[in-house]
Design a protein around this motif. Sequence first.
Motif, PDB file in Angstrom:
ATOM      1  N   THR A  60      67.849 -38.781   2.907  1.00 53.15           N
ATOM      2  CA  THR A  60      66.436 -38.409   2.990  1.00 53.15           C
ATOM      3  C   THR A  60      66.349 -36.899   2.902  1.00 53.15           C
ATOM      4  OG1 THR A  60      66.488 -38.310   5.402  1.00 53.15           O
ATOM      5  CG2 THR A  60      65.761 -40.384   4.409  1.00 53.15           C
ATOM      6  N   TYR A  61      65.183 -36.411   2.501  1.00 57.63           N
ATOM      7  CA  TYR A  61      64.943 -34.979   2.388  1.00 57.63           C
ATOM      8  C   TYR A  61      63.511 -34.709   2.829  1.00 57.63           C
ATOM      9  CZ  TYR A  61      64.551 -30.314   0.354  1.00 57.63           C
ATOM     10  OH  TYR A  61      64.363 -28.971   0.171  1.00 57.63           O
ATOM     11  N   VAL A  62      63.329 -33.721   3.694  1.00 58.10           N
ATOM     12  CA  VAL A  62      61.997 -33.329   4.165  1.00 58.10           C
ATOM     13  C   VAL A  62      61.701 -31.943   3.610  1.00 58.10           C
ATOM     14  CG1 VAL A  62      60.596 -32.773   6.194  1.00 58.10           C
ATOM     15  CG2 VAL A  62      62.155 -34.708   6.266  1.00 58.10           C
ATOM     16  N   GLY A  63      60.500 -31.751   3.072  1.00 55.83           N
ATOM     17  CA  GLY A  63      60.127 -30.461   2.504  1.00 55.83           C
ATOM     18  C   GLY A  63      58.647 -30.176   2.636  1.00 55.83           C
ATOM     19  N   VAL A  64      58.252 -28.986   2.163  1.00 57.37           N
ATOM     20  CA  VAL A  64      56.863 -28.517   2.216  1.00 57.37           C
ATOM     21  C   VAL A  64      56.438 -28.113   0.812  1.00 57.37           C
ATOM     22  CG1 VAL A  64      55.358 -26.670   3.078  1.00 57.37           C
ATOM     23  CG2 VAL A  64      57.090 -27.636   4.561  1.00 57.37           C
ATOM     24  N   THR A  65      55.208 -28.424   0.450  1.00 58.54           N
ATOM     25  CA  THR A  65      54.684 -28.014  -0.853  1.00 58.54           C
ATOM     26  C   THR A  65      53.159 -28.012  -0.827  1.00 58.54           C
ATOM     27  OG1 THR A  65      54.800 -28.425  -3.239  1.00 58.54           O
ATOM     28  CG2 THR A  65      54.608 -30.360  -1.818  1.00 58.54           C
ATOM     29  N   ASN A  66      52.566 -27.402  -1.834  1.00 58.94           N
ATOM     30  CA  ASN A  66      51.116 -27.520  -2.011  1.00 58.94           C
ATOM     31  C   ASN A  66      50.800 -28.284  -3.299  1.00 58.94           C
ATOM     32  OD1 ASN A  66      51.822 -25.593  -3.866  1.00 58.94           O
ATOM     33  ND2 ASN A  66      50.353 -24.070  -3.200  1.00 58.94           N
ATOM     34  N   ASN A  67      51.859 -28.792  -3.968  1.00 61.87           N
ATOM     35  CA  ASN A  67      51.695 -29.589  -5.180  1.00 61.87           C
ATOM     36  C   ASN A  67      52.827 -30.623  -5.205  1.00 61.87           C
ATOM     37  OD1 ASN A  67      51.632 -30.639  -7.777  1.00 61.87           O
ATOM     38  ND2 ASN A  67      51.145 -28.689  -8.728  1.00 61.87           N
ATOM     39  N   PHE A  68      52.590 -31.785  -4.631  1.00 66.72           N
ATOM     40  CA  PHE A  68      53.659 -32.754  -4.447  1.00 66.72           C
ATOM     41  C   PHE A  68      54.194 -33.319  -5.763  1.00 66.72           C
ATOM     42  CE2 PHE A  68      55.317 -37.051  -3.846  1.00 66.72           C
ATOM     43  CZ  PHE A  68      56.408 -36.735  -3.053  1.00 66.72           C
ATOM     44  N   SER A  69      53.339 -33.633  -6.707  1.00 67.36           N
ATOM     45  CA  SER A  69      53.824 -34.240  -7.958  1.00 67.36           C
ATOM     46  C   SER A  69      54.758 -33.282  -8.690  1.00 67.36           C
ATOM     47  CB  SER A  69      52.666 -34.664  -8.853  1.00 67.36           C
ATOM     48  OG  SER A  69      51.867 -33.558  -9.187  1.00 67.36           O
ATOM     49  N   ARG A  70      54.413 -31.993  -8.726  1.00 64.93           N
ATOM     50  CA  ARG A  70      55.294 -30.997  -9.342  1.00 64.93           C
ATOM     51  C   ARG A  70      56.614 -30.900  -8.588  1.00 64.93           C
ATOM     52  NH1 ARG A  70      56.483 -26.390  -7.324  1.00 64.93           N
ATOM     53  NH2 ARG A  70      54.608 -26.304  -6.066  1.00 64.93           N
ATOM     54  N   TRP A 114      60.105 -31.408  12.647  1.00 63.34           N
ATOM     55  CA  TRP A 114      60.461 -32.767  12.227  1.00 63.34           C
ATOM     56  C   TRP A 114      61.958 -32.860  11.934  1.00 63.34           C
ATOM     57  CZ3 TRP A 114      58.140 -35.638   7.361  1.00 63.34           C
ATOM     58  CH2 TRP A 114      58.445 -37.004   7.438  1.00 63.34           C
ATOM     59  N   LYS A 115      62.476 -31.877  11.194  1.00 59.24           N
ATOM     60  CA  LYS A 115      63.907 -31.867  10.889  1.00 59.24           C
ATOM     61  C   LYS A 115      64.742 -31.729  12.160  1.00 59.24           C
ATOM     62  CE  LYS A 115      63.782 -29.898   6.226  1.00 59.24           C
ATOM     63  NZ  LYS A 115      64.123 -28.719   5.423  1.00 59.24           N
ATOM     64  N   SER A 116      64.306 -30.846  13.034  1.00 59.44           N
ATOM     65  CA  SER A 116      65.029 -30.591  14.276  1.00 59.44           C
ATOM     66  C   SER A 116      65.097 -31.844  15.151  1.00 59.44           C
ATOM     67  CB  SER A 116      64.357 -29.449  15.029  1.00 59.44           C
ATOM     68  OG  SER A 116      64.932 -29.274  16.283  1.00 59.44           O
ATOM     69  N   LEU A 117      63.951 -32.497  15.329  1.00 60.26           N
ATOM     70  CA  LEU A 117      63.936 -33.713  16.149  1.00 60.26           C
ATOM     71  C   LEU A 117      64.703 -34.855  15.492  1.00 60.26           C
ATOM     72  CD1 LEU A 117      60.329 -33.724  17.660  1.00 60.26           C
ATOM     73  CD2 LEU A 117      62.493 -33.392  18.845  1.00 60.26           C
ATOM     74  N   SER A 118      64.721 -34.901  14.168  1.00 64.09           N
ATOM     75  CA  SER A 118      65.497 -35.921  13.467  1.00 64.09           C
ATOM     76  C   SER A 118      66.986 -35.759  13.751  1.00 64.09           C
ATOM     77  CB  SER A 118      65.265 -35.848  11.952  1.00 64.09           C
ATOM     78  OG  SER A 118      63.955 -36.225  11.632  1.00 64.09           O
ATOM     79  N   ARG A 119      67.438 -34.519  13.814  1.00 58.02           N
ATOM     80  CA  ARG A 119      68.854 -34.269  14.104  1.00 58.02           C
ATOM     81  C   ARG A 119      69.199 -34.589  15.551  1.00 58.02           C
ATOM     82  NH1 ARG A 119      67.951 -29.840  10.552  1.00 58.02           N
ATOM     83  NH2 ARG A 119      67.332 -28.512  12.278  1.00 58.02           N
ATOM     84  N   LYS A 120      68.245 -34.320  16.457  1.00 53.84           N
ATOM     85  CA  LYS A 120      68.505 -34.499  17.888  1.00 53.84           C
ATOM     86  C   LYS A 120      68.418 -35.953  18.340  1.00 53.84           C
ATOM     87  CE  LYS A 120      67.029 -29.889  19.208  1.00 53.84           C
ATOM     88  NZ  LYS A 120      66.002 -29.099  19.889  1.00 53.84           N
ATOM     89  N   LEU A 121      67.612 -36.748  17.644  1.00 56.32           N
ATOM     90  CA  LEU A 121      67.446 -38.154  18.036  1.00 56.32           C
ATOM     91  C   LEU A 121      68.741 -38.926  17.861  1.00 56.32           C
ATOM     92  CD1 LEU A 121      64.040 -39.485  16.673  1.00 56.32           C
ATOM     93  CD2 LEU A 121      64.780 -39.332  19.031  1.00 56.32           C
ATOM     94  N   ARG A 122      69.009 -39.768  18.806  1.00 55.51           N
ATOM     95  CA  ARG A 122      70.198 -40.612  18.739  1.00 55.51           C
ATOM     96  C   ARG A 122      70.014 -41.639  17.631  1.00 55.51           C
ATOM     97  NH1 ARG A 122      71.345 -45.431  20.920  1.00 55.51           N
ATOM     98  NH2 ARG A 122      73.524 -45.887  21.278  1.00 55.51           N
ATOM     99  N   ARG A 123      71.050 -41.783  16.837  1.00 59.62           N
ATOM    100  CA  ARG A 123      71.022 -42.782  15.760  1.00 59.62           C
ATOM    101  C   ARG A 123      71.733 -44.037  16.218  1.00 59.62           C
ATOM    102  NH1 ARG A 123      70.303 -40.546  10.297  1.00 59.62           N
ATOM    103  NH2 ARG A 123      70.174 -38.303  10.493  1.00 59.62           N
ATOM    104  N   ASN A 124      71.272 -45.145  15.723  1.00 59.97           N
ATOM    105  CA  ASN A 124      72.015 -46.386  15.947  1.00 59.97           C
ATOM    106  C   ASN A 124      73.245 -46.318  15.057  1.00 59.97           C
ATOM    107  OD1 ASN A 124      69.951 -47.122  17.599  1.00 59.97           O
ATOM    108  ND2 ASN A 124      68.879 -48.312  16.026  1.00 59.97           N
TER     109      ASN A 124
END
Length: 166
Positions: A60-70, A114-124
């Motif tokens: 998965t990849y999380v990012g920021v943009t003002n033009n998602f299709s591009r 969001w990225k930080s909490l994703s890393r900190k959350l325990r994974r199954n």
Amino acid sequence: MRLLSKTFPSVKPPTLKKSRSTDTIPSTALVSISRSKPEKSTSSSWWVYLILSTKPPIKTYVGVTNNFSRRLKQHNGELVGGAKASRAGRPWVCACIIQGFDSQSEACKFESKWKSLSRKLRRNGKNDDTTGHESQALVQHRKKALSRVEGLFNSNNVQVQWKINP
């Protein structure tokens, strides 16, 4: 055009030689140099997005943009400018879009949290299965982190749209 010096080879604008007459320099010959940055458009809304790779190993990849299709086209290599981290998982599909951020700064803070909490959350336990179960587990993990982030931010204008059912 001539150089300022050998040490600083910036180009100096041409100088106009004064004529012997008392004529003034025509206004068309004057050049105004503006050093201010061009203003950014404030009318655009900023988005935070989650994309999912379709090639094993699923990522998965999380990012920021003002033009998602591009931006998605950039990640998939159709346009120049995709993130280096997303090259290996091509092609990517949209899993989630969060829209309604008023500024890039606000969207980047949300993305970072969001990225930080994703890393900190325990994974199954890690699943070696490369079928849909692995991608579903990754998306569920990101969704759990997202629900915690939403609780930390004043998200009145923010709308979350899941494109993949986690």
